[in-house]
Design an enzyme around this catalytic site. Structure first.
Site, short mmCIF file in Angstrom:
data_model
loop_
_atom_site.label_atom_id
_atom_site.label_comp_id
_atom_site.label_asym_id
_atom_site.label_seq_id
_atom_site.Cartn_x
_atom_site.Cartn_y
_atom_site.Cartn_z
N LYS A 144 10.95 -14.40 -34.80
CA LYS A 144 10.31 -13.08 -34.68
C LYS A 144 10.50 -12.23 -35.93
CE LYS A 144 11.57 -13.54 -29.87
NZ LYS A 144 12.91 -14.12 -29.89
N TYR A 148 18.70 -11.53 -34.58
CA TYR A 148 19.83 -12.03 -33.78
C TYR A 148 21.04 -12.36 -34.67
CZ TYR A 148 16.31 -12.65 -30.05
OH TYR A 148 15.32 -12.46 -29.13
N ASP A 189 14.25 -20.61 -28.89
CA ASP A 189 13.74 -19.28 -29.22
C ASP A 189 14.75 -18.54 -30.11
OD1 ASP A 189 11.68 -17.05 -28.38
OD2 ASP A 189 13.66 -16.13 -28.38
N PRO A 239 6.90 -26.52 -24.31
CA PRO A 239 7.66 -26.77 -23.08
C PRO A 239 8.03 -25.45 -22.41
CG PRO A 239 8.59 -27.95 -24.97
CD PRO A 239 7.58 -26.99 -25.52
N ALA A 240 7.85 -25.38 -21.09
CA ALA A 240 8.03 -24.09 -20.40
C ALA A 240 9.46 -23.56 -20.52
CB ALA A 240 7.64 -24.23 -18.94
N GLY A 251 -4.95 -26.74 -28.05
CA GLY A 251 -4.42 -27.93 -27.39
C GLY A 251 -2.93 -28.13 -27.62
N GLY A 258 12.90 -23.03 -22.43
CA GLY A 258 13.49 -23.08 -23.76
C GLY A 258 14.87 -22.47 -23.75
N LEU A 259 15.60 -22.65 -24.83
CA LEU A 259 16.93 -22.03 -24.95
C LEU A 259 16.80 -20.70 -25.69
CD1 LEU A 259 20.09 -22.45 -24.63
CD2 LEU A 259 20.04 -23.15 -27.04
N GLY A 260 17.27 -19.62 -25.06
CA GLY A 260 17.32 -18.32 -25.72
C GLY A 260 18.56 -18.23 -26.60
N HIS A 301 8.26 -8.70 -33.29
CA HIS A 301 9.34 -8.55 -32.31
C HIS A 301 9.18 -7.31 -31.40
CE1 HIS A 301 13.82 -9.79 -31.76
NE2 HIS A 301 13.30 -9.38 -30.63
#
Ligand code: A2P
Length: 317
Positions: free
Chosen positions: A77, A48, A43, A13-14, A9, A16-18, A110
């Site tokens: 990741k 990174y 994300d 949110p569809a 459940g 997002g900020l990469g 990843h």
């Protein structure tokens, strides 16, 4: 904005900020600006090299009372150098420390590629790689399940996994990946993967949804238009008074995937989340369906050398 629903459940949110390729000195402002302008999904990834700065942004936003931790959906990741079962938890704890968080919402393996433990970021030679026989993905996955059971992440999944590799994991465990994050955009539509994941109740996140923006794909030595310069995408954008990037993001959201456009530019960060407000029609979808080139900008070739155990990351040969 659409939300993706996990089996328990929980919602994501569809849009997002990469943060892939967001320079450390720019990412803190990008994350703060995004969240102040409505983003609730960020994300991240250890590799990174900017999680400390992202963590500073979170800490400042919480201190300023802009959002609470529970209002955000945060993904990170596991890097390829921590695939051994006992290395997963320490890697996740490091990420949590950098992000200044107690838990993640989603932790992903990843890549289906393993390095020998101790390799820093990228291997220097073939011997630095471990084969998937030496460190099987099933072993890494056990470490991920352990992390979830310990409450350090609410959900677990993978990234850059083919249906074949997902099937391998599904056979080995009752706890199947909840998410597969892969490259998806109009030049790489991956309808088979979408169908496979939907059948098996695995959610999808689209990375590089802008097709790397202005990078021109090379197909059989022929240069094609960059996705954001594509005539069809631009025609649809004009029709809706939107930008080409907004068309690509809305297309991903409408397909039912999460989508994580990267930007460190304040105007584009806002523009990208506003794509949720446009509506593509049936004809737009028909036109975009014809653009598929099955072209990967992130083809995994950086993990393939003559002497290492990897030659077909996506199982497409
Ligand atoms: P910038 O950070 O300067 O905005 P992808 O997510 O497909 O990998 O694409 C990322 C690239 O797209 C980055 O170079 C980013 O640059 C650029 N970009 C992000 N949003 C937009 C937009 N709305 N219009 C054009 N380019 C964009």
């Amino acid at each position: 904005m659409k939300e993706l629903k996990f089996k328990n459940g929980d919602k994501m949110p569809a849009i997002g900020l990469g943060t892939w390729q967001s320079e450390p000195e720019k990412v803190k402002n990008a994350v703060k600006h995004a969240i102040k302008n409505g983003y609730r999904h960020i994300d991240c990834a250890a590799v990174y090299g900017n999680e400390k700065e992202v963590g500073e942004a979170f800490a400042e936003l919480f201190n300023e009372g802009v959002v609470k931790r529970e209002d955000l959906f945060i993904t990170s990741k596991l890097w390829n150098n921590a695939h051994k079962k006992e290395d997963v938890l320490p890697a996740l704890q490091n990420t949590l420390k950098d992000l200044q968080l107690d838990y993640l919402d989603l932790y992903l393996v990843h890549w289906p590629v393993a390095f020998k433990p101790g390799i820093k970021s990228f291997p220097k030679n073939d011997d630095d790689y471990a084969s998937l026989d030496e460190i099987p993905l099933e072993e890494t996955w056990e470490g991920m399940i352990n992390a979830k059971q310990k409450g350090l992440t609410k959900h677990i999944g993978v990234s850059n996994f083919s249906p074949k590799k997902l099937e391998g994991l599904m056979k080995a465990t009752s706890e199947i990946p909840e998410m597969n994050q892969v490259e998806l955009h109009p030049y790489l539509q991956q309808n088979n993967l979408i169908e496979f994941c939907s059948k098996n109740e695995i959610l999808l996140t689209a990375y590089s949804p802008l097709g790397r923006a202005s990078i021109k794909p090379q197909i059989n030595n022929e240069e094609k238009e960059a996705l954001l310069d594509n005539k069809v995408i631009n025609h649809i954008a004009k029709k809706h008074g939107a930008s080409p990037a907004q068309v690509a993001i809305k297309w991903a959201e409408t397909r039912g995937t999460a989508v994580i456009p990267k930007s460190t530019n304040e105007e584009r960060i806002v523009q990208n989340i506003q794509s949720t407000g446009i509506n593509l029609d049936e004809d737009d979808f028909k036109q975009i369906a014809k653009l598929d080139l099955h072209h990967r900008f992130v083809d995994g070739s950086f993990f393939i050398t003559k002497g290492n155990p990897y030659d077909d990351i996506y199982d497409e040969a």
